[in-house]
Design a protein around this motif. Structure first.
Motif, PDB file in Angstrom:
ATOM      1  N   ARG A 129       0.865  -1.186   0.000  1.00 42.97           N
ATOM      2  CA  ARG A 129       0.000   0.000   0.000  1.00 42.97           C
ATOM      3  C   ARG A 129       0.901   1.235   0.000  1.00 42.97           C
ATOM      4  NH1 ARG A 129      -4.771  -2.530   1.678  1.00 42.97           N
ATOM      5  NH2 ARG A 129      -4.331  -4.437   2.855  1.00 42.97           N
ATOM      6  N   THR A 130       0.501   2.221  -0.757  1.00 43.54           N
ATOM      7  CA  THR A 130       1.270   3.465  -0.833  1.00 43.54           C
ATOM      8  C   THR A 130       0.301   4.626  -0.716  1.00 43.54           C
ATOM      9  OG1 THR A 130       2.973   2.472  -2.231  1.00 43.54           O
ATOM     10  CG2 THR A 130       2.833   4.862  -2.221  1.00 43.54           C
ATOM     11  N   PHE A 131       0.583   5.561   0.164  1.00 43.14           N
ATOM     12  CA  PHE A 131      -0.289   6.716   0.354  1.00 43.14           C
ATOM     13  C   PHE A 131       0.557   7.909   0.770  1.00 43.14           C
ATOM     14  CE2 PHE A 131      -0.209   3.886   3.959  1.00 43.14           C
ATOM     15  CZ  PHE A 131       0.142   4.701   5.035  1.00 43.14           C
ATOM     16  N   ALA A 132       0.083   9.098   0.442  1.00 44.33           N
ATOM     17  CA  ALA A 132       0.829  10.323   0.761  1.00 44.33           C
ATOM     18  C   ALA A 132       0.738  10.628   2.252  1.00 44.33           C
ATOM     19  CB  ALA A 132       0.281  11.496  -0.048  1.00 44.33           C
ATOM     20  N   VAL A 133       1.837  11.165   2.802  1.00 40.50           N
ATOM     21  CA  VAL A 133       1.890  11.566   4.206  1.00 40.50           C
ATOM     22  C   VAL A 133       2.447  12.985   4.272  1.00 40.50           C
ATOM     23  CG1 VAL A 133       2.881  11.090   6.481  1.00 40.50           C
ATOM     24  CG2 VAL A 133       2.257   9.185   4.975  1.00 40.50           C
ATOM     25  N   ARG A 134       1.757  13.820   5.033  1.00 41.88           N
ATOM     26  CA  ARG A 134       2.245  15.188   5.255  1.00 41.88           C
ATOM     27  C   ARG A 134       2.648  15.307   6.715  1.00 41.88           C
ATOM     28  NH1 ARG A 134       0.331  19.245   1.690  1.00 41.88           N
ATOM     29  NH2 ARG A 134       0.043  20.662   3.431  1.00 41.88           N
ATOM     30  N   ALA A 135       3.958  15.512   6.943  1.00 41.71           N
ATOM     31  CA  ALA A 135       4.476  15.605   8.308  1.00 41.71           C
ATOM     32  C   ALA A 135       5.064  16.979   8.547  1.00 41.71           C
ATOM     33  CB  ALA A 135       5.535  14.528   8.550  1.00 41.71           C
ATOM     34  N   GLU A 136       4.799  17.530   9.725  1.00 43.25           N
ATOM     35  CA  GLU A 136       5.338  18.839  10.080  1.00 43.25           C
ATOM     36  C   GLU A 136       6.867  18.787  10.097  1.00 43.25           C
ATOM     37  OE1 GLU A 136       4.565  22.285  13.489  1.00 43.25           O
ATOM     38  OE2 GLU A 136       3.966  20.213  13.845  1.00 43.25           O
ATOM     39  N   LEU A 151       6.903  12.750   1.247  1.00 38.64           N
ATOM     40  CA  LEU A 151       6.768  11.568   2.099  1.00 38.64           C
ATOM     41  C   LEU A 151       5.659  10.653   1.596  1.00 38.64           C
ATOM     42  CD1 LEU A 151       7.071  12.706   5.834  1.00 38.64           C
ATOM     43  CD2 LEU A 151       8.510  11.061   4.630  1.00 38.64           C
ATOM     44  N   VAL A 152       5.902   9.326   1.665  1.00 38.83           N
ATOM     45  CA  VAL A 152       4.884   8.335   1.350  1.00 38.83           C
ATOM     46  C   VAL A 152       4.840   7.315   2.475  1.00 38.83           C
ATOM     47  CG1 VAL A 152       5.016   8.586  -1.156  1.00 38.83           C
ATOM     48  CG2 VAL A 152       6.549   6.992   0.002  1.00 38.83           C
ATOM     49  N   GLY A 153       3.655   6.760   2.681  1.00 39.14           N
ATOM     50  CA  GLY A 153       3.491   5.755   3.709  1.00 39.14           C
ATOM     51  C   GLY A 153       3.401   4.356   3.118  1.00 39.14           C
ATOM     52  N   HIS A 154       3.930   3.356   3.853  1.00 39.84           N
ATOM     53  CA  HIS A 154       3.863   1.940   3.466  1.00 39.84           C
ATOM     54  C   HIS A 154       3.613   1.100   4.712  1.00 39.84           C
ATOM     55  CE1 HIS A 154       5.480   2.961  -0.450  1.00 39.84           C
ATOM     56  NE2 HIS A 154       6.654   3.342   0.035  1.00 39.84           N
ATOM     57  N   VAL A 206       8.341   3.877  11.538  1.00 40.54           N
ATOM     58  CA  VAL A 206       9.762   3.867  11.212  1.00 40.54           C
ATOM     59  C   VAL A 206       9.943   4.766   9.995  1.00 40.54           C
ATOM     60  CG1 VAL A 206      11.660   2.460  10.330  1.00 40.54           C
ATOM     61  CG2 VAL A 206      10.217   1.603  12.177  1.00 40.54           C
ATOM     62  N   VAL A 207      11.009   5.574   9.962  1.00 44.35           N
ATOM     63  CA  VAL A 207      11.221   6.496   8.847  1.00 44.35           C
ATOM     64  C   VAL A 207      12.546   6.196   8.169  1.00 44.35           C
ATOM     65  CG1 VAL A 207       9.882   8.306   9.971  1.00 44.35           C
ATOM     66  CG2 VAL A 207      12.361   8.259  10.260  1.00 44.35           C
ATOM     67  N   THR A 208      12.655   6.581   6.911  1.00 42.46           N
ATOM     68  CA  THR A 208      13.921   6.450   6.177  1.00 42.46           C
ATOM     69  C   THR A 208      14.799   7.657   6.444  1.00 42.46           C
ATOM     70  OG1 THR A 208      12.939   7.505   4.242  1.00 42.46           O
ATOM     71  CG2 THR A 208      12.871   5.097   4.319  1.00 42.46           C
ATOM     72  N   GLY A 209      16.119   7.433   6.490  1.00 44.52           N
ATOM     73  CA  GLY A 209      17.049   8.534   6.660  1.00 44.52           C
ATOM     74  C   GLY A 209      17.171   8.979   8.100  1.00 44.52           C
ATOM     75  N   SER A 210      17.713  10.176   8.269  1.00 43.57           N
ATOM     76  CA  SER A 210      18.000  10.681   9.618  1.00 43.57           C
ATOM     77  C   SER A 210      17.263  11.974   9.926  1.00 43.57           C
ATOM     78  CB  SER A 210      19.511  10.899   9.768  1.00 43.57           C
ATOM     79  OG  SER A 210      19.986  11.810   8.777  1.00 43.57           O
ATOM     80  N   TRP A 211      16.228  12.321   9.153  1.00 41.22           N
ATOM     81  CA  TRP A 211      15.527  13.579   9.396  1.00 41.22           C
ATOM     82  C   TRP A 211      14.679  13.530  10.669  1.00 41.22           C
ATOM     83  CZ3 TRP A 211      10.157  13.671   9.377  1.00 41.22           C
ATOM     84  CH2 TRP A 211       9.514  12.549   8.842  1.00 41.22           C
ATOM     85  N   ALA A 212      14.378  12.331  11.170  1.00 37.07           N
ATOM     86  CA  ALA A 212      13.643  12.180  12.437  1.00 37.07           C
ATOM     87  C   ALA A 212      14.248  11.013  13.207  1.00 37.07           C
ATOM     88  CB  ALA A 212      12.161  11.935  12.173  1.00 37.07           C
ATOM     89  N   THR A 241       1.255  14.565  11.755  1.00 33.83           N
ATOM     90  CA  THR A 241       0.969  14.299  10.349  1.00 33.83           C
ATOM     91  C   THR A 241      -0.507  14.508  10.070  1.00 33.83           C
ATOM     92  OG1 THR A 241       0.372  11.948  10.482  1.00 33.83           O
ATOM     93  CG2 THR A 241       2.733  12.483  10.521  1.00 33.83           C
ATOM     94  N   ASP A 242      -0.856  14.479   8.796  1.00 35.16           N
ATOM     95  CA  ASP A 242      -2.264  14.606   8.429  1.00 35.16           C
ATOM     96  C   ASP A 242      -3.065  13.359   8.785  1.00 35.16           C
ATOM     97  OD1 ASP A 242      -0.722  13.267   6.549  1.00 35.16           O
ATOM     98  OD2 ASP A 242      -2.065  13.750   4.892  1.00 35.16           O
ATOM     99  N   HIS A 243      -2.379  12.304   9.214  1.00 36.73           N
ATOM    100  CA  HIS A 243      -3.066  11.090   9.664  1.00 36.73           C
ATOM    101  C   HIS A 243      -2.996  10.948  11.176  1.00 36.73           C
ATOM    102  CE1 HIS A 243      -3.338  10.012   5.493  1.00 36.73           C
ATOM    103  NE2 HIS A 243      -2.024   9.951   5.364  1.00 36.73           N
TER     104      HIS A 243
END
Length: 815
Positions: free
Chosen positions: A101-108, A114-117, A142-148, A156-158
């Protein structure tokens, strides 16, 4: 003849240096564009990214295939289908099934893409935990990279979530991984899945299920988001370089041919003396062609070398501008060098041959008489060619379908015919234009105005040659920028006329609004709500062409309350689940007719035509009901005010209803302004490239031609000095003549732009689209101003050193 040609090259350095520079730059531009075009033909194959470690990926039907008498036609479905439940049940018997599943994610303060899986899918990239742990609850990610980092709370919008782990960034996406259950609630629909089983067994399990794909090996890349992005990017680049290359070829050939023809025309006195000394017409022609061959070969070779160094810089510009993938490079094929060299040599020979032929036909006495005054500058062949091209342009404009005149390829290529026609006919137009422009200055006290008029009108060939680069640049700026501005203005006017809503509500991303948000919007007191979704409809026309039409799915009654559709026949409220609203571009567009179509998810249906829309600018699309757009997400909500409703109260209620989803509430005017049709980025940068090349190249050519023209007038300037004119007066005269010639070229360019845009205005009127009347005065004025500065500076700078010598000394100087 070769020795004579070599001596002539040495004796007339200024003339041949100007021709050399024009040709070398033209060949350099052709080389760069040829290399860029050749490098944009093939894209490297990408390896699988998100599913590089997946054993087998099963993907639902995403392509519509229709058999025709000349083969199968395909189109990408607007709403890809999920793998059928019966097929999933068979696959689950073979091994573990993991839904993707792939869906858009908006995070502050998070990445904008960003996409969600679901977390279980992460193993197939593969992603591995670098810090923390996997998510276990609905509020953990869990997030990719080191931004968080682990422990951070994300808004987030979710909803708010806590980062409990990170994985290494693999470079192709910024992802947020939720638990499988949470991802299924956020994105209930899945169009692809991973099966841990043998590929052969998987293929047997889904055999007979229409459209389902079994992906293994390199084929797994087709399950990645936008797997053809490199090919699509190169297709756009190919179109960009093709357009730029075509215009570049035209501009360079036009300017080079004009420069060479002018260089030969300057030498009429010389030709007359040679004819008097006994030279035959054939000897003159062979001499001129030998000179052109020498200059052309050397300049073309230099141009190829310059092009080789310029091509990598163009590649970096396209990559830095986001037009090309980061891996794009220019180079490799060698055929563009040969093509550019041959084209340069051919243009040099043709440009010189046309003038040499006329010089060879002129008798000795006639040539000497014509040496200083252009008494008959318009050859019969040139007049016939110019008139023929002008007639061709008029016929093409009259015969083309109105919709064709709005296509980018048409309004980019058509001005070239008009430019060439007007340039060929310019000797006829120059003299009356000069007299019109200098009529008042010639009557003022002093001799400057009178001399400007007489010099420019007497030297028609010189005036036409200097005006030619200005004509090309102003005409291209006016035609290209004017066409896009008028087309965008017409589309914006259509959008404005089409809506009667007071507010338009839009979602934060392509996922659209969920049902809870839509229920809240519909519950706002005083709001008449029309929720619509983007989809597509496919129709087979002429039995062989599978055409996609963008569609909007909406409730007919609500649509009629919030929109004013440009109907040619029928009624908006006549739309139902068994019908469709089409436009006049469809092969069948009569109310009551039945048409066989395929819906956005590939379902085949026969629908009755309920209404027909006017063609307009081509963006009117079609309309269906939500029942015929299964799977399409609501991406726009139009809101009209019921009788007595308070606009401010409705707006406040709408903002409250969409606050949780991140939606935006805009007034109708704000929405029109936000969605105002604009030239897409690729086209805009393409026009910038085209016009930039044209301006730079014609600017340099203008300076060359002006230097050649001014250097050839040393004896004329000496006569003015002997007659008593001061050095300052002569320089002002030279500058004023240069400015006059630029204005002549700008007026001819304006004429071309107006004639070209007249065809577009006619097409818009015939298509019942709003007809704006706009000319890009700022761009054309800036272009003409730049040309004026260059021309005046070049003329004065060339005349100044010569005028520092004495008048008697100048009178004996040839060049």
């Amino acid at each position: 003849m070769l020795s004579v040609a070599l001596h002539t090259l040495r004796a007339r350095r200024v003339t041949f240096v100007g021709s050399f520079v024009a040709l070398a730059l033209g060949v350099a531009l052709l080389t760069v564009m040829g290399l860029a075009l050749a490098s944009s033909l093939d894209a490297p194959r990408r390896a699988p990214e998100r599913f590089a470690a997946a054993p087998v990926v099963v993907k639902g039907a995403d392509t519509l295939r229709v058999a025709t008498p000349i083969g199968t036609r395909t189109q990408q479905l607007a709403q890809p289908r999920a793998v059928p439940a019966t097929a999933v049940a068979e696959l689950e018997r073979l091994g573990k099934v993991t839904f993707d599943r792939t869906f858009a994610v908006r995070a502050e303060n998070g990445p904008g893409d960003l996409v969600g899986h679901p977390w279980p899918v992460a193993a197939f990239a593969p992603y591995e935990i670098t810090s923390g742990r996997a998510p276990r609850t609905a509020r953990e990610v869990v997030v990719t990279g080191s931004w968080a980092q682990p422990g951070r709370t994300l808004r987030t919008d979710h909803g708010s979530v806590t980062v409990v782990g990170t994985v290494a960034d693999r470079g192709f996406e910024h992802a947020v991984f939720y638990t499988d259950a949470r991802a299924a609630r956020l994105a209930p629909r899945s169009t692809q899945l991973v099966v841990t089983a043998r590929p052969a067994a998987v293929r047997n399990a889904v055999r007979g299920v229409p459209g389902v794909q079994v992906l293994t090996g390199d084929g797994r890349r087709l399950a990645d988001p936008d797997p053809d992005r490199d090919r699509e990017a190169l297709t756009a680049l190919n179109a960009l370089f093709g357009t730029a290359g075509g215009v570049t070829a035209f501009v360079s050939v036009f300017v080079v041919a004009s420069t060479f023809a002018f260089a030969v025309a300057q030498r009429r006195r010389e030709f007359g003396l040679l004819r008097t000394a006994g030279a035959t017409p054939g000897q003159l022609r062979r001499t001129v062609l030998a000179e052109a061959l020498l200059v052309g070969a050397l300049a073309s070779a230099v141009g190829c070398v310059l092009g080789r160094y310029g091509a990598p810089r163009l590649a970096r510009w396209t990559v830095d501008g986001g037009l090309a993938p980061g891996w794009f490079r220019i180079g490799g094929p060698t055929w563009p060098y040969g093509a550019a060299f041959s084209a340069g040599l051919l243009v040099a020979l043709l440009g010189a041959a046309a003038a040499a032929w006329r010089a060879g036909r002129t008798g000795p006495t006639e040539a000497l008489r014509e040496a200083d005054v252009d008494s008959g500058p318009m050859a019969r062949g040139r007049l016939l060619c110019g008139a023929g091209l002008l007639l061709t342009a008029a016929v093409l404009q009259a015969l083309d379908a109105p919709g064709d005149l709005l296509h980018r390829k048409t309004y980019v290529s058509r001005p070239m015919v008009l430019i060439t026609a007007v340039a060929l006919l310019s000797p006829v137009l120059v003299r009356p234009l000069v007299r019109l422009l200098t009529g008042v200055p010639a009557r003022l006290p002093g001799a400057t105005g009178l001399l400007v008029r007489e010099h420019a009108a007497a030297g028609v060939r010189r005036t036409a040659a200097v005006a030619a680069p200005v004509l090309v640049t102003v005409a291209l700026a006016g035609s290209l920028l004017g066409a896009t501005a008028n087309l965008n203005a017409a589309r914006a006017a259509e959008t404005r006329d089409r809506t009667t809503a007071a507010f338009v509500v839009t979602p934060p991303d392509s996922a659209g609004f969920d049902e809870a948000t839509l229920r809240a919007v519909r519950a706002v007191p005083g709001a008449e709500v029309s929720a619509s979704a983007a989809s597509a409809v496919y129709v087979l026309e002429d039995g062989v062409a599978l055409i996609r039409s963008d569609a909007r799915a909406a409730d007919p009654a609500a649509l009629a309350a919030t929109a004013r559709l440009p109907l040619a026949s029928g009624r908006t409220t006549g739309l139902d689940d068994g019908s469709i609203i089409v436009n006049e571009e469809w092969e069948r567009h009569t109310v009551g007719q039945r048409v066989r179509v395929w819906l956005g998810d590939g379902t085949r249906k026969t629908l009755r035509i309920a209404a027909v829309l006017r063609t307009g600018t081509g963006d009117n699309g079609v309309y269906v009901t939500p029942a015929n757009a299964s799977g399409a997400a609501v991406d726009r909500v139009d809101v009209a005010l019921r009788d007595g409703a308070d606009a401010d109260g409705v707006a406040a209620g709408l903002r409250k209803a969409v606050r949780a989803s991140g939606g935006r509430v805009l007034t109708a005017d704000q929405w029109v302004a936000a969605t105002h049709p604009q030239t897409d980025r690729t086209t805009r940068l393409g026009f910038l490239l085209v016009l930039g090349i044209a301006l730079v190249y014609t600017g340099i050519s203008l300076v060359n031609t002006m230097v050649m023209a001014t250097a050839d007038r040393v004896r004329e300037l000496a006569a003015l000095r002997l007659a008593g004119a001061t050095r300052g007066q002569v320089l002002r005269l030279v500058g004023a003549e240069a400015l006059t010639v630029v204005v002549v070229g700008a007026l001819l360019g304006l004429l071309v732009a107006v004639l070209e845009l007249a065809g577009m205005w006619r097409a818009l009127r015939l298509l019942s689209a709003p007809v704006p009347v706009r000319l890009p005065w700022t761009a054309m004025g800036a272009t003409a101003g730049a040309c004026a500065i260059l021309a005046a500076t070049a003329a004065v700078a060339t005349a100044w050193p010569a005028l520092r010598r004495g008048a008697a000394e100048l009178a004996g100087v040839r060049e």
